[in-house]
Structures are given as C-alpha cells and as structure tokens.
Design a protein around this motif. Structure first.
Motif, PDB file in Angstrom:
ATOM      1  N   GLU A 228     -51.083  -2.049  16.954  1.00 10.69           N
ATOM      2  CA  GLU A 228     -49.986  -2.856  18.310  1.00 10.69           C
ATOM      3  C   GLU A 228     -49.543  -4.178  17.820  1.00 10.69           C
ATOM      4  OE1 GLU A 228     -53.344  -3.337  20.927  1.00 10.69           O
ATOM      5  OE2 GLU A 228     -53.194  -1.339  21.719  1.00 10.69           O
ATOM      6  N   LEU A 229     -50.151  -4.835  16.815  1.00 10.91           N
ATOM      7  CA  LEU A 229     -49.576  -6.319  16.392  1.00 10.91           C
ATOM      8  C   LEU A 229     -48.625  -6.241  15.097  1.00 10.91           C
ATOM      9  CD1 LEU A 229     -52.619  -8.210  16.911  1.00 10.91           C
ATOM     10  CD2 LEU A 229     -50.785  -8.360  18.413  1.00 10.91           C
ATOM     11  N   GLY A 230     -48.421  -4.992  14.540  1.00  9.68           N
ATOM     12  CA  GLY A 230     -47.576  -4.682  13.564  1.00  9.68           C
ATOM     13  C   GLY A 230     -47.939  -5.358  12.272  1.00  9.68           C
ATOM     14  N   ILE A 231     -49.348  -5.379  11.959  1.00 12.64           N
ATOM     15  CA  ILE A 231     -50.136  -5.908  10.832  1.00 12.64           C
ATOM     16  C   ILE A 231     -49.776  -4.897   9.778  1.00 12.64           C
ATOM     17  CG2 ILE A 231     -51.787  -6.946   9.798  1.00 12.64           C
ATOM     18  CD1 ILE A 231     -52.774  -7.849  12.545  1.00 12.64           C
ATOM     19  N   THR A 232     -49.344  -5.344   8.572  1.00 11.27           N
ATOM     20  CA  THR A 232     -49.027  -4.489   7.524  1.00 11.27           C
ATOM     21  C   THR A 232     -49.833  -4.941   6.071  1.00 11.27           C
ATOM     22  OG1 THR A 232     -47.208  -5.661   6.638  1.00 11.27           O
ATOM     23  CG2 THR A 232     -46.714  -3.962   8.428  1.00 11.27           C
ATOM     24  N   ASP A 233     -49.825  -4.153   5.295  1.00  6.02           N
ATOM     25  CA  ASP A 233     -50.666  -4.657   3.909  1.00  6.02           C
ATOM     26  C   ASP A 233     -49.922  -5.741   3.466  1.00  6.02           C
ATOM     27  OD1 ASP A 233     -51.398  -1.211   2.760  1.00  6.02           O
ATOM     28  OD2 ASP A 233     -52.072  -2.632   4.296  1.00  6.02           O
ATOM     29  N   ASP A 234     -48.657  -6.019   3.328  1.00  6.90           N
ATOM     30  CA  ASP A 234     -48.061  -7.549   3.042  1.00  6.90           C
ATOM     31  C   ASP A 234     -48.573  -8.644   3.791  1.00  6.90           C
ATOM     32  OD1 ASP A 234     -46.527  -5.611   1.357  1.00  6.90           O
ATOM     33  OD2 ASP A 234     -44.879  -5.453   2.689  1.00  6.90           O
ATOM     34  N   ASP A 235     -49.114  -8.419   4.998  1.00  8.07           N
ATOM     35  CA  ASP A 235     -49.436  -9.513   5.564  1.00  8.07           C
ATOM     36  C   ASP A 235     -50.993 -10.235   5.076  1.00  8.07           C
ATOM     37  OD1 ASP A 235     -47.174  -9.622   7.416  1.00  8.07           O
ATOM     38  OD2 ASP A 235     -48.176  -8.134   8.472  1.00  8.07           O
ATOM     39  N   ILE A 236     -51.461  -9.184   4.475  1.00 11.64           N
ATOM     40  CA  ILE A 236     -52.980  -9.560   4.222  1.00 11.64           C
ATOM     41  C   ILE A 236     -53.122 -10.272   2.984  1.00 11.64           C
ATOM     42  CG2 ILE A 236     -55.439  -8.365   3.877  1.00 11.64           C
ATOM     43  CD1 ILE A 236     -54.280  -6.213   5.427  1.00 11.64           C
TER      44      ILE A 236
END
Length: 407
Positions: free
Chosen positions: A399-407
């Motif tokens: 829902e929040l659009g969190i991807t592996d690039d954000d981690i």
C-alpha cells in the motif's frame, strides 16, 4: 504425489486437521525419518500437538509391533525419575520392596517418548546419554550393566540452547537427541487451519451433548484467525467448547466471540493482528501502535535536545544519554484505551515542523523502512518489531509503495 497421499492418510489415521505448508512439512519429516532408528527431537510451543509426532514415527517404523511408551518427564519427581526410567533393585531406597523394571527396559525393541525432556535433572541426563550412546543402563541400586534397544523420540517447549548456556541441560545430550529436529508450528502460524479446527471441536461438542453445532459468521471467522493463540490448539478447543455450552444462539458473531478471547498486553508480540483481517478494529489498532511509537520516539528526541541545550547554556559538557527505545515503548498504554495517552508537553512536538508536516502514511512508511533495515530486510523479524503480523506488513508495504531500493 505419493508423499501427499501418505500425509493425507496419516492425518486421517491420527485425526490431524489442517493443510498448512508448515504442518505438512513437519509431517513429511516425521514420515521420512520413521523407518530409521535415528533419535528425533520435536520442538514447539505448548498445546501445538507435539505428542502426535512420536506416535506417527513409531507407527510407521519397523518397531510398530513393539511397545510404545510415553513419559512426561516434567510430571515425575526428581527423586524418583531415575527409578521410573531405568528401574530399581529391591532395597535400593526406602519403599523399594521389590525389584522393578524401568521404562527403558519395558520398551526394549520399541519406542520411548520423552515429553518435556528439558525438565530432566542433570544426573538423569547423564544416564540418558549413556543409553543413547551404547544402549546400556544401570538400575538404581545395581552394579549390573543391562542392555536395551530403544528408539528415543523427545519433545520440548523450552529453548534447550538457552538451557545449555545456563547449565541446565547437557550440550552432548542435546546433539544426541537432536539428530533429526521436527518443528511443530504454532497455531498463529497456520491461520488457514483455525476455522477447520474450530468447526471440528464445535461439532464434537454438538454430537456429545445432542445440540445443534455453532457456526461462525465472517466477522467472527476473521477475528478467530487474527487472534494470537498463546495456548494454541488447546486454547482454541477450550474456547469452542465454552461457546458451544454457554451461548443460546448458534450463529456466533465477532461481538460474541470477543467475550471469550483473553485480551493480550500491548507490550507483547502477542498483540499483533493478522494481515488478512478486513476488520476496522484490527487496522486501527495497528495504526495506533505505529503512531504511538513514532510520537514517543519524537518526544524522546526532543527532550534529549532540550537537555543538551540546557547543559551547553550552563557551561557543562555532560549530556544525559537518551533512554533506550524499549524503555520508551514500555510506557505505551493499552490500545483499548487510547484516550489515556498522556500527551503532556505536546507543544514541544509543534516546535519541530518537519515532524508535524508528515502525514500518517509518511510516518508508517518511515517506521516500516526503519524496521526492515534493522532486520536486514527480514520481514518476519520486522513484523515482530512493529507489533504486527507478517501478512499485515506485506499489505502495508504494498500500500505504501515500499521497494527494495528503499531498504
């Protein structure tokens, strides 16, 4: 395909209900190890049904026509457990009026199940280790070495590695018992099986007492699956029996069901709602926990900054260290009473505009990313840190659009 048929047959034979992947995996390991004589250690929380696995192993082994003996090691007093397991000679101790065989002697050629093996005294652990290594044992009060051919299956709900660290369990015995480990999943890890089990327990009560069986509406079914079952299957059965006996209506709603579910503490991981819920209550609880967490983190940071500025102005170099996060989280009130949260000094928060300008979604996104980073991207561990189920975390990430690039 043959393996799936075998597992289905095992479930039917032993009355095991459920189709979760974790349960099927545990049963598959039991079936594969059954034809061998390797020692097996069954681990899992209390109430998950560990006692079925040694029965399955024995029933599908070459020893199936010999004796199967189950021993609850935690229920036998320390002073008599050696006698119970290995037998004793006449006059070995007060009250020993006759010689007696122990369980290992009685089970010769068969299987012995040692439940709660972590409760064994250290002196008994030494005797057990000898049996596992050489098949030899001594009766209490005897110097004559005897032999036995026994397959040992043990079970525990304790963390034996921690018991080893504290000196309560022998490391060499642990590795002897743990030749093949079988992990029995907790009920909350197989939510798809919960309605099936509840229906079975409710049906059993209805047949026994000649009454119509209770059924769950959709809201109650969701609540059942979202609840953190500390007592596992044993607790679920107890709830099904209580409702069947006490409720006049046969269709159970979420309001009715909630009266039979013991509340859990918000400081515990037991509080996590399950991700499959469409209940507004479950979603609100999760969001409140996230917001409380960020608010207290912010308040702690602001107070630390105030202390530092005060110390600088007073000409001191000493700064009070920030309180640990678990100390801050420990102050959280129950989410069932959000109005009791003390927002004293709330004007301090408004002094930092970058915090107040964030939306609720921004706050949740920040917390989830932080938890994922803290746990090297492991979503199950991150979910525990955030007091939510893994399914809820997956949904929030999407829902929040969190991807592996954000981690």
């Amino acid at each position: 395909m043959a393996e799936n048929i075998d597992i289905t047959a095992v479930k039917q034979r032993f009355g095991i209900i459920g189709n979760s992947e974790l349960l099927n995996r545990a049963l598959s390991v039991a079936l594969r190890v059954a034809p061998t004589d390797l020692s097996v250690l069954v681990v899992g929380e209390s109430g998950v049904g560990k006692e079925f696995f040694p029965q399955i192993i024995h029933a599908y082994s070459a020893r199936k026509h010999a004796k199967y003996i189950a021993v609850n090691c935690g229920a036998i007093p320390e002073g008599t457990i050696d006698s119970e397991l290995f037998g004793h000679e006449k006059g070995a101790f007060t009250g020993a009026t006759d010689a007696r065989k122990g369980y290992f002697e009685e089970a010769d050629g068969g299987t012995i199940f040692l439940d709660e093996v972590g409760e064994l005294p250290l002196s008994t652990q030494v005797r057990l280790l000898r049996v596992l290594q050489s098949g030899e044992f001594l009766r209490v009060g005897s110097a004559k070495v005897q032999k036995t051919d026994v397959r040992v299956v043990a079970a525990t709900n304790n963390d034996l590695l921690k018991s080893i660290e504290t000196g309560r369990f022998r490391e060499d015995l642990y590795y002897r018992l743990n030749t093949v480990p079988i992990a029995v999943p907790a009920l909350r890890d197989r939510p798809e099986d919960i309605p099936l089990l509840f229906r079975k327990f409710a049906s059993d009560v209805a047949v026994q007492y000649h009454m119509p069986a209770i059924t769950l509406d959709e809201g109650a079914r969701q609540m059942l699956q979202n609840y953190y079952w500390r007592g596992n299957i044993r607790q679920l059965k107890n709830v099904a029996e209580q409702i069947s006996a006490l409720e006049r209506t046969r269709t159970i709603t979420a309001d009715i069901l909630s009266g039979y579910l013991t509340p859990v503490q918000p400081s515990s991981a037991a509080m996590a709602p399950s991700g499959g819920s469409t209940s507004a209550t479950g979603d609100m609880s999760t969001e409140r926990e996230l917001l409380y967490k960020i608010l207290f983190d912010m308040r702690s940071d602001i107070n630390d900054m105030k202390r530092m500025l005060t110390d600088i102005m007073q000409g001191t170099s000493h700064c009070t260290p920030a309180p640990q996060q678990h100390e801050v989280i420990g102050l959280l009130p129950s989410v069932s009473h959000p109005a009791t949260v003390d927002y004293a000094e709330s004007e301090e928060v408004t002094e930092v505009p970058q915090h107040t300008e964030k939306t609720k979604a921004d706050v949740q996104r920040e917390l989830i990313i932080r938890a994922l980073r803290n746990n090297n991207g492991r979503r199950r561990d991150a979910a525990r840190e955030l007091f939510m189920s893994e399914r809820t975390l997956y949904r929030r990430i999407k829902e929040l659009g969190i991807t592996d690039d954000d981690i």
